[in-house]
Enzyme design. Sequence first.
Site, PDB file in Angstrom:
ATOM      1  N   ASP A 268      85.721  21.419  58.435  1.00  0.00           N
ATOM      2  CA  ASP A 268      84.465  21.797  57.809  1.00  0.00           C
ATOM      3  C   ASP A 268      83.406  20.873  58.421  1.00  0.00           C
ATOM      4  O   ASP A 268      83.726  19.841  59.018  1.00  0.00           O
ATOM      5  CB  ASP A 268      84.554  21.650  56.282  1.00  0.00           C
ATOM      6  CG  ASP A 268      83.519  22.508  55.587  1.00  0.00           C
ATOM      7  OD1 ASP A 268      83.736  22.874  54.424  1.00  0.00           O
ATOM      8  OD2 ASP A 268      82.500  22.832  56.234  1.00  0.00           O
TER       9      ASP A 268
HETATM   10  C1  GLC Z   1      79.657  24.177  54.909  1.00  0.00           C
HETATM   11  C2  GLC Z   1      80.719  24.975  54.167  1.00  0.00           C
HETATM   12  C3  GLC Z   1      81.503  25.892  55.042  1.00  0.00           C
HETATM   13  C4  GLC Z   1      80.604  26.425  56.140  1.00  0.00           C
HETATM   14  C5  GLC Z   1      80.237  25.273  57.031  1.00  0.00           C
HETATM   15  C6  GLC Z   1      79.238  25.705  58.107  1.00  0.00           C
HETATM   16  O1  GLC Z   1      79.619  22.875  54.453  1.00  0.00           O
HETATM   17  O2  GLC Z   1      81.606  24.237  53.346  1.00  0.00           O
HETATM   18  O3  GLC Z   1      82.007  26.959  54.208  1.00  0.00           O
HETATM   19  O4  GLC Z   1      81.293  27.421  56.889  1.00  0.00           O
HETATM   20  O5  GLC Z   1      79.694  24.177  56.318  1.00  0.00           O
HETATM   21  O6  GLC Z   1      78.062  26.155  57.521  1.00  0.00           O
END
Ligand code: GLC
Length: 755
Positions: A268
Amino acid sequence: MKYLRSICIIALLGCTLILSGCSQSERNRVPSKLIEYDAKINDIIKQLTLEEKIAMFHGKHMFTSAGIERLGISDLAYADGPFGIREELQPHSWNPLGLTTDSATFFPTGSALAATWSKELAYAYGKGLAKEARLRGKDMLLGPAINIQRIPTGGRTYEYLSEDPFLSAQLSVGYTQGAQDNGVAVCLKHYALNNQENNRGRVDVIVSPRTMREIYLPPFEAAVKEADAYGVMAAYNKVDGYWCSENDILLNQILRNEWGFKGLVISDWGGVHHTVEAALYGLDVEMPNDRFFGKALLDSVQAGVVPVSVIDDKVRNILRVRLAIEPVPEENANKIMTSQPEQSRIAYDVAVNAIVLLKNSQSLLPIDLNTYKKIAVIGGNALRTQATGGVGAGIKALYEVTPLQGLQAKVGNRAEIIFAQGYKEFNRWTGGRMGPGMSRPSPYTEADPQLLQEAVKVAKDADIVLFVAGNNREIETEGSDRTEITLPSGQDEVIKALAAANPNIVTVVVAGAPVDLNTVEANSSSIVVSWFNGTEGGNALADVLLGNISPSGKLPFTFPVKLEDSPAYALKNYPQTDAVGGDIFVELVENKNQKEAKKITPNRNTALYTEELLVGYRWFDTKGIAPLYSFGHGLSYTTFEYSGLQTGKEKYGSNKSIDVTFELKNTGEREADEVAQLYVHRIGATVEWPLKELKAFERVTLKGGESKTVTLTVPVSKLRYWDESKHQWALEHSEIELLVGSSSSDIRLTKKVSI
Ligand code: GLC
C-alpha cells in the site's frame, strides 16, 4: 457456547511450516496463465543488470513502476479502483493533474455490488472497469477491495463487499475474472485484515489462525485459486506482530506456497517499513517511492544480505504480469471518453439490482402516480453526488444521476415534485488549518430549525413524502472510522417531524454502511437502501420506487439495533484504548521454533479479534441478539414460495458435493428476482461453530406465477475447519442441517444430512 479462548497467533517470521510442495498448491487452483512466460522471463533476467532489476521494485511515479526501457518493456501503470478509474494525479504528489481526458464511470461502490448477490454482475462490473482502464492506459486496477466488514463503523465499509466471507469470495472471483478476461490485472486489497481505518498504519491485529483462515482470508484465497488474480496489495497494518508488507506467513507461506499465487505483491502507498525483511518476506514492489527498495536494497544485495535469487524472483513476478497484460500504446491512452454506453448499462444493472427494500408495510411502494399527484422529495442527499469526497479514490464522473434527477426524469409530468433541503449536509473540514480550541466538525448535529420547518411545510402539502437520508462520502471515508452509526445532521428529528405532518413516508437511505434506522423504522411506512449507487443511481432508484422494476437487493451486512450489539463493540475490542486489562498470553501455535507463550500488552495499537468466527450475523445468531435488519434481508414487490427441499443423498463423503434442490414459486403477479440463500448449521459438533454460515446462494428471475427448480451445490470440502493443532484443513464427520430461505432470519426449508 463459551466462545472466547486464549488467542493463538500465527507464528513469528522465519518459522518453517512444513508445507506440501507446490504440487499441492497447483492441484487445488486453476492453472495460472502467468507461468507461461517463465521461459522468456528467464532469458530476460540474464540480460539485466542489478540496477535495472531493482529499478522495477519501486514507484517511478505516483502510480507507475518501471519496466526495462532498454529492452522495450513498458512501465506498469496502476489505477485506483475499486469502483472506477481514478483521475490522473501529478507524478509525485496526490494533487490531480486537472485534465479533461480522465472522466470515468462511477460504478456503484463495493457494498452496493455485494447487495446484488450476483457473481454475473460482479463479472460485468470487472469487465466495465477493465474497458475504462484500457482507455486510460492502465495495466493493473487497484481493486477489488475485499476486506471483511468487521465493524459497522469501518470507514471503508462502503468500498468493501460484505461481513460474510462466502459472499465476498464469490463476488471477488467474478470481479477478478471480468477484469482479467478483458485485459487488465486486478490487485486484491488490502491483504490482510485491514478491517478498520482508525490507526490503520500502526494497528497490530491479533487473530487466531482458524479465524484468519475461515473469515478474513477466503475472499483473497478464492480470487487467487479460482480466478488467478495477478496482483495483491499488502495492507498497512500488522498481523500477529508483523507488518503485512513483510509478513512471511501471509506473503510467502500462505499466498505463494499454499495458494500458488504467481503474480506480484505491491505495498500500500507508504506501507513499507524495512528493506531486508520486506525483500525476504514477500514484497515485490514498494509504492509510491524507493525509500526501502531503491539504493537501500541495492546495498543489501551487494552486501550479500539479500540473495540475488530473491531479487530474480521479484523480477519474475513483475514480468509475469507485465507480459500477461498488453501495454496500451501511448497514443491510445487517455482518450477523451465522451460517452460510455456499455459501462453505463453495467452501472445501471448493478445499481438497480442492489437496491434493498427493507420495509413496505402499507405497500406505499411502488408509488402509484394516479393516486399520488404531489410528491415531496426531502433531503440534501436527493441532489448530492457521491462520486467523490473524503480521502482516497474518488471518480471524476462523466455524469451522475442523483435521486432527484432520476425521479424528475421518470415521473415527468405525471405528478408534481417539490424539493426541500430538510437538513444541513455535513462537509469535512474545508477551512484552513485548525487553530487552538477548534475541533473538526462532527456530522452528528441537531436539525436545522429553518430547514426542518420548510421541509414540514412541503410535506404537509404533499400526497407522499420521499425522505432521502443517510451518509455521504465525507462521513464514510478511507482514513477514519465513524464514531457512531447515528444518522447525521439531525435526520432523526427531521423524519419525526415529517411523519407528524404526513403519514405517507418513504425513506431512502443513501449510505454504504449500516446506520441506526430505529427512528426511521418507527416513522416510515417504507424504507429502501440505495447505497452510494454510482453514475446511474438516480435512474435505478426511480425505476424501483415507481415500480418499473421490483427491488431485489439483499443486505450484505447486518443492521444492528445499536452499535454496542455488534461483536467488536460488545467485547470492547474496538475502539482500541491503552491497556485496560492486564497482559494477555498467547500461544505460538504455529511457530515450531518457539514454544513459549508470547506476552501481548494490549494498547491503542492492538486489535484483539477475540470474537473469532463470530463476525456479523454469526455473532447476532449465535448470541441470540436480534438485529434491526438481518444479513441477507431484502423484500420484493411480489412474494415467493419455497417448497420441496431435496438432496441427492442422506450421507456425503469428504470429496463429494451436496446438491440441494427445491421449488421456488413467484406467488404474485409481477416479475421479480429472488436471491435464495443456503446456510449450514452444525449438529453435535465437537468443534465450535457459529450458529449458521452462508454456503450457497442463487439469484433467480421469475415471472408472476412462474416456478423453477433451483439447485444449490455445497462441496463438502467447503465445510472443513482449520485445525490449529495440525495446521491444516480438517473435516468433522457429523450431522448438519441445511437451511434454505430468503434471508439469514427468514428460513423457509430445512433438511438434515450427514457428512
Ligand atoms: C491508499 C489506499 C489504497 C489505495 C492506495 C493508492 O492509501 O489504502 O486502497 O489503492 O493508497 O491510492
